[in-house]
Scaffold this motif. Sequence first.
Motif, PDB file in Angstrom:
ATOM      1  N   ARG A   1      17.239  58.897 -40.177  1.00 23.43           N
ATOM      2  CA  ARG A   1      16.494  58.418 -39.355  1.00 23.43           C
ATOM      3  C   ARG A   1      15.355  57.372 -39.678  1.00 23.43           C
ATOM      4  NH1 ARG A   1      13.785  61.421 -34.302  1.00 23.43           N
ATOM      5  NH2 ARG A   1      16.121  61.976 -33.568  1.00 23.43           N
TER       6      ARG A   1
ATOM      7  N   ARG B   1      14.843  53.180 -40.414  1.00 23.63           N
ATOM      8  CA  ARG B   1      13.804  52.624 -39.867  1.00 23.63           C
ATOM      9  C   ARG B   1      13.105  51.668 -40.838  1.00 23.63           C
ATOM     10  NH1 ARG B   1      11.101  51.943 -34.928  1.00 23.63           N
ATOM     11  NH2 ARG B   1       9.837  50.200 -35.183  1.00 23.63           N
TER      12      ARG B   1
ATOM     13  N   LEU C   1       7.200  57.460 -35.959  1.00 21.00           N
ATOM     14  CA  LEU C   1       8.533  57.983 -35.819  1.00 21.00           C
ATOM     15  C   LEU C   1       8.444  59.372 -36.394  1.00 21.00           C
ATOM     16  CD1 LEU C   1      11.003  56.751 -34.962  1.00 21.00           C
ATOM     17  CD2 LEU C   1      11.805  56.009 -37.174  1.00 21.00           C
TER      18      LEU C   1
ATOM     19  N   GLN D   1      15.314  48.801 -41.913  1.00 16.41           N
ATOM     20  CA  GLN D   1      15.339  47.826 -40.680  1.00 16.41           C
ATOM     21  C   GLN D   1      13.991  46.892 -40.791  1.00 16.41           C
ATOM     22  OE1 GLN D   1      15.933  49.412 -36.986  1.00 16.41           O
ATOM     23  NE2 GLN D   1      14.204  48.076 -36.356  1.00 16.41           N
ATOM     24  N   ASP D   2      12.850  47.359 -40.934  1.00 15.10           N
ATOM     25  CA  ASP D   2      11.656  46.831 -41.245  1.00 15.10           C
ATOM     26  C   ASP D   2      11.139  46.257 -42.488  1.00 15.10           C
ATOM     27  OD1 ASP D   2      11.462  47.815 -38.498  1.00 15.10           O
ATOM     28  OD2 ASP D   2       9.613  49.094 -39.011  1.00 15.10           O
TER      29      ASP D   2
ATOM     30  N   ALA E   1       6.069  51.853 -39.272  1.00 15.84           N
ATOM     31  CA  ALA E   1       6.559  52.607 -38.209  1.00 15.84           C
ATOM     32  C   ALA E   1       6.715  54.107 -38.303  1.00 15.84           C
ATOM     33  CB  ALA E   1       7.837  52.108 -37.627  1.00 15.84           C
ATOM     34  N   ILE E   2       6.682  54.361 -39.838  1.00 15.28           N
ATOM     35  CA  ILE E   2       7.182  55.713 -40.165  1.00 15.28           C
ATOM     36  C   ILE E   2       6.207  56.907 -39.770  1.00 15.28           C
ATOM     37  CG2 ILE E   2       7.736  57.445 -42.211  1.00 15.28           C
ATOM     38  CD1 ILE E   2       9.964  54.963 -41.708  1.00 15.28           C
TER      39      ILE E   2
END
Length: 345
Positions: A98, A102, A115, A105-106, A111-112
């Motif tokens: 997961r 992300r 998340l 994608q980024d 964002a980690i």
Amino acid sequence: MDDLACDCLRLRGGTLELLDQRLLPGCEQWLPCPDIDSVIAAIQGLAVRGAPAIGVSAALALGCLAERGVDLARFREQAARLRAARPTAVNLMHLVDRLLARADQDQGLAAIPALARAAFDEDVALCEAMADHGAALIADGMRVLTHCNTGGLATVGLGTALGVIRRAHSLGRAVQVWVDETRPLLQGARLTAWELGRAGIPYRLISDSMAASLMAAGQVDQVWVGADRIAANGDAANKIGTYSLAVLAHHHGIPFHVVAPSTTLDLACADGHAIPIEERDPAEVRGFAGSAGALAWAPAGCPVYNPAFDVTPAALIDAWVLESGVYTREQVAAGALAGRPTPLG
Ligand code: MRU
């Protein structure tokens, strides 16, 4: 990431610390894990164990790594090493994947940390929901048998099977728990007994070989266990000894329940034959090492077979308790697990 804490792990000043479960119940010692190598060693050595707790520990370790400003290539490489730390509990792979998805994608790691923190909060919420659903199946006065440790040491919330039992107790039901010691690493004797004692829930410890005669004597009303990976057809891998309990329960007509969040489902495994089973160090069977020291009772170097898990076929499971509800054998046979949404998408 902000500081956080639960029974088995905590974050302090951007460093993950694990309650070293190898030392319990004799000693409560927190193990600082400042890098990915130390987290891998802690997972492989069972300082942290239990499928959801392993997955969330890995997610938080990657959150801390991202915060330390590593580049994407280094993050991917470290995530891949962490993902391979233990082979059976699929929560580890799911949660690492997961975060990796992300990051890809980024094309970045901003964002980690959030998340990773969300994975912690999610597991707490999953445990609460499973506890609500499962506790409805435990009536006042029931004698339940459980295997391994599936509580606050195996998750970052209330637990899976033990969370259900704890919820039934907190609802005022008089539950009596038979605790399997769980050879070879004694997660039942060391960890479940410790957790139940702290929670004030009546229990009695038994060695694994005592379950059959207890069942024959009519002393067990239900069996409750967790899972490390559940295949699409409902076959469930869990701590070695779970399968023999399921056979015994089936023979004696005792309901057998598996409690797991959907982060433990692996729909890519059609059935239990596809689940990889970890084999561990022969020394774990030749003797035991813990807070009281090491002792070997078998001849030095004797040949050993030490699978850490076994697979219970769906045909022996009466109910699967997930965060979304209770599924019967008929529902699972009709594809209920394969067709349901998971927090992993
Ligand atoms: O080898 P362990 O101690 O990690 O095995 C743990 C179990 O088998 C648990 O029953 C399982 O992870 C489900 S509990 C949340």
